[in-house]
Motif scaffolding. Structure first.
Motif, PDB file in Angstrom:
ATOM      1  N   PHE A 121      -4.297   8.452  31.374  1.00  0.00           N
ATOM      2  CA  PHE A 121      -3.141   8.236  32.246  1.00  0.00           C
ATOM      3  C   PHE A 121      -3.587   8.279  33.696  1.00  0.00           C
ATOM      4  N   TYR A 131       8.507  15.114  26.608  1.00  0.00           N
ATOM      5  CA  TYR A 131       8.565  14.411  27.885  1.00  0.00           C
ATOM      6  C   TYR A 131       8.991  15.304  29.044  1.00  0.00           C
ATOM      7  N   TRP A 190       6.121   4.811  41.717  1.00  0.00           N
ATOM      8  CA  TRP A 190       5.606   6.094  42.227  1.00  0.00           C
ATOM      9  C   TRP A 190       4.221   6.381  41.668  1.00  0.00           C
ATOM     10  N   ASP A 191       3.912   5.801  40.477  1.00  0.00           N
ATOM     11  CA  ASP A 191       2.548   5.934  39.959  1.00  0.00           C
ATOM     12  C   ASP A 191       1.561   5.368  40.977  1.00  0.00           C
ATOM     13  N   GLN A 228      12.070   4.125  42.481  1.00  0.00           N
ATOM     14  CA  GLN A 228      11.504   5.430  42.093  1.00  0.00           C
ATOM     15  C   GLN A 228      11.247   6.236  43.366  1.00  0.00           C
ATOM     16  N   PRO A 286      -0.319   2.417  34.829  1.00  0.00           N
ATOM     17  CA  PRO A 286      -0.325   3.842  34.491  1.00  0.00           C
ATOM     18  C   PRO A 286      -1.119   4.110  33.214  1.00  0.00           C
ATOM     19  N   TRP A 325      15.973   6.862  35.220  1.00  0.00           N
ATOM     20  CA  TRP A 325      14.606   6.362  35.426  1.00  0.00           C
ATOM     21  C   TRP A 325      14.210   6.429  36.896  1.00  0.00           C
ATOM     22  N   HIS A 359      10.963  -0.350  40.698  1.00  0.00           N
ATOM     23  CA  HIS A 359      10.221   0.698  39.988  1.00  0.00           C
ATOM     24  C   HIS A 359       9.158   0.133  39.059  1.00  0.00           C
ATOM     25  N   TRP A 376       3.830   0.495  38.147  1.00  0.00           N
ATOM     26  CA  TRP A 376       5.002   1.356  38.415  1.00  0.00           C
ATOM     27  C   TRP A 376       4.932   1.877  39.844  1.00  0.00           C
ATOM     28  N   TYR A 387      18.069   6.421  25.136  1.00  0.00           N
ATOM     29  CA  TYR A 387      17.807   5.014  25.443  1.00  0.00           C
ATOM     30  C   TYR A 387      19.091   4.185  25.463  1.00  0.00           C
ATOM     31  N   ASP A 434      12.664  11.037  33.535  1.00  0.00           N
ATOM     32  CA  ASP A 434      13.702  10.316  32.787  1.00  0.00           C
ATOM     33  C   ASP A 434      14.706  11.165  32.018  1.00  0.00           C
ATOM     34  N   TRP A 460      -2.151   8.638  36.841  1.00  0.00           N
ATOM     35  CA  TRP A 460      -1.914   9.594  37.924  1.00  0.00           C
ATOM     36  C   TRP A 460      -2.545  10.949  37.655  1.00  0.00           C
ATOM     37  N   ARG A 513       9.071  11.594  22.891  1.00  0.00           N
ATOM     38  CA  ARG A 513       9.721  10.620  23.772  1.00  0.00           C
ATOM     39  C   ARG A 513      11.227  10.891  23.874  1.00  0.00           C
ATOM     40  N   TYR A 550       2.256   1.804  29.310  1.00  0.00           N
ATOM     41  CA  TYR A 550       2.880   1.241  30.533  1.00  0.00           C
ATOM     42  C   TYR A 550       1.965   0.167  31.121  1.00  0.00           C
ATOM     43  N   TYR A 554       6.321  -4.418  27.018  1.00  0.00           N
ATOM     44  CA  TYR A 554       6.996  -3.176  27.375  1.00  0.00           C
ATOM     45  C   TYR A 554       8.489  -3.441  27.275  1.00  0.00           C
ATOM     46  N   GLY A 594      12.102   9.379  38.028  1.00  0.00           N
ATOM     47  CA  GLY A 594      10.749   9.530  37.494  1.00  0.00           C
ATOM     48  C   GLY A 594      10.685  10.627  36.442  1.00  0.00           C
TER      49      GLY A 594
END
Ligand code: 9WN
Length: 445
Positions: free
Chosen positions: A433, A374, A39-40, A118, A28, A178, A75, A37, A224, A183, A435, A218, A33, A93, A181
């Protein structure tokens, strides 16, 4: 970069995707990232279909080679060849492979992955690549790829519609934010409030995202702490899906996720004849699930779809863009289609024939809207692209054209950013990015 031409934008998007190719997949973003991923990969394939279909199929193959024996498509798929940071002992990551420990699970593949899923956008993407094949040779190759992918897509659907029907309604449950997608969407706030935010859980970890992104853009540390607790519980129960219980501190039915499951069934119904399979079971499942979706997640009082907290069996009152995604479904009853169009046009989202900005992820009129944080307000191209497909599906070409123009415009002004400021449309998050680049190609094609 202000207002580049559409030709320059096309080139920028192509270059962004080429730069984000890494080993055997597209990441991504190289900084934020650095792995694959789920769904990306679907969205990226939709864009690559126009410029590098072989790369689109390769990407999907890499993802589905990491499918678990129970059918789940993880995911995140980690890349053993590029696992550690140049600084020894640091993962690139967080949470990385050492956290997920997937290789301890018998159903998981050898390549390390996460244990979550995802939204399943892959059947839709695979059908798009096939449809866009420019000549008979690429169509033949596409048909062969579909032959390989079809049983795997079917297994993915089976996992989501059986193992993940944890609440027993027929809809799939998310066991972690998560998985949506989206978050830190306010749609999960009420369900997450029941999960303790134990900040000490973060002490032994390092949030790598904060080294490359602004903290104010974020999810928070409290978010988190909850994400980690939920993921740890699921992991420590072997990622098993056998009934509600303490393994799932969070259990939610999401209208966006479930709409994409139904859209995947419909894409499989298109793919089935190409690979010599029967489309009918896919159509029947799509019909059944559409009924359950309307019954469980549509609220006549608000006129839109909402997330349901399975433990307390209540809909969240939050209006978020995921609640408009059932527009993707061709057989959504007319009453719900009309109602969603009214809601999309209301001040919360502001869609109209002269719209200058794509729709925000969260209700513009909400007092706690955060235009930079986000999924709590910013504009995301993937969600708007899905809505654009839904508008075309339901005979709204003028609105679809306006939304398309607004999407292209924000990307032309800033570049292929991860997301965009709710009111100014300025690019935020990571700048290259995948997507955003891929879906821009699809909009321009
Ligand atoms: C956690 C990769 C992913 C997207 C998600 C987006 C974000 C990850 C994170 O990035 O999530 O999966 O670390 O924030 O929310 O939609 O797939 O682009």
């Amino acid at each position: 970069m202000s207002g580049i031409s559409e030709e320059q934008l096309w080139q920028l998007a192509v270059t962004t995707l080429a730069d984000n190719w890494w080993h055997d997949h597209t990441v991504p973003s190289r900084t934020l990232y650095p792995y694959q991923w789920s769904w990306d990969t679907g969205f990226i394939a939709v864009g690559l279909a126009h410029v590098a279909p072989a790369r689109a199929w390769h990407d999907l193959r890499t993802l589905f080679e990491a499918q678990w024996a129970d059918g789940r498509v993880p995911h995140i798929v980690f890349d053993a060849a590029a696992m550690t940071d140049p600084k020894p002992g640091r993962e690139r990551y967080f949470p990385g492979p050492a956290f997920w420990r997937s290789t301890d699970v018998p159903a998981a593949p050898q390549r390390p992955t996460s244990g979550l899923v995802q939204p399943p956008v892959h059947a839709l993407a695979a059908w798009d690549i096939y449809r866009h094949s420019p000549d008979s040779e690429s169509r033949e190759r596409a048909a062969a790829e579909l032959g390989w992918l079809y049983p795997r897509l079917v297994a993915q659907q089976r996992y989501l519609t059986t193992h993940r029907d944890i609440g027993g309604s027929g809809l799939a449950c998310l066991v972690h934010p998560w998985e949506s997608g989206q978050d830190n969407s306010p749609a999960w706030d009420a369900a997450l409030a029941a999960v303790p935010a134990d900040l000490t859980l973060l002490e032994k970890y390092q949030r790598r995202d904060l080294e490359v992104s602004h903290r104010s853009h974020r999810p928070t540390d409290a978010d988190y702490a909850r994400y980690i607790l939920i993921a740890q519980r699921y992991r420590d129960h072997g990622y098993l899906d056998d009934g509600p219980g303490e393994r799932y501190p969070f259990l939610v039915e999401c209208p966006g996720f479930n709409s994409l499951i139904i859209a995947a069934e419909l894409a499989l119904a298109e793919i089935a004849p190409v690979v010599g399979a029967d489309p009918q079971p896919h159509r029947e499942r799509a019909d059944r699930l559409t009924d359950v979706l309307v019954d469980r997640l549509f609220d006549p009082a608000t006129g839109m779809f909402h997330a349901r907290d399975v433990y307390i069996d209540q809909l969240s009152p939050v209006r978020y863009l995921g609640g408009l995604l059932p527009l993707l479904l061709p057989d959504l009853p007319t009453a719900q289609v009309k109602s969603l169009l009214v809601e999309a046009a209301a001040p919360a989202f502001g869609l109209n024939e002269h719209v200058s900005l794509p729709l925000p992820s969260y209700d513009r009129t909400a007092p706690d809207l955060d235009p930079e944080r986000y999924w709590r307000g910013p504009i995301w191209i993937n969600m708007n692209w899905l809505l654009w497909r839904g508008l075309r599906q339901h005979g709204q070409p003028t609105l679809a054209t306006a939304l398309r123009g607004a999407m292209i415009d924000v990307v032309r002004r800033s570049g292929c950013y991860e997301y965009f400021h709710t009111t100014t449309g300025a690019g935020i998050g990571t700048p290259e990015f995948s997507w955003t680049a891929a879906l821009t190609l699809d909009l321009l094609a």
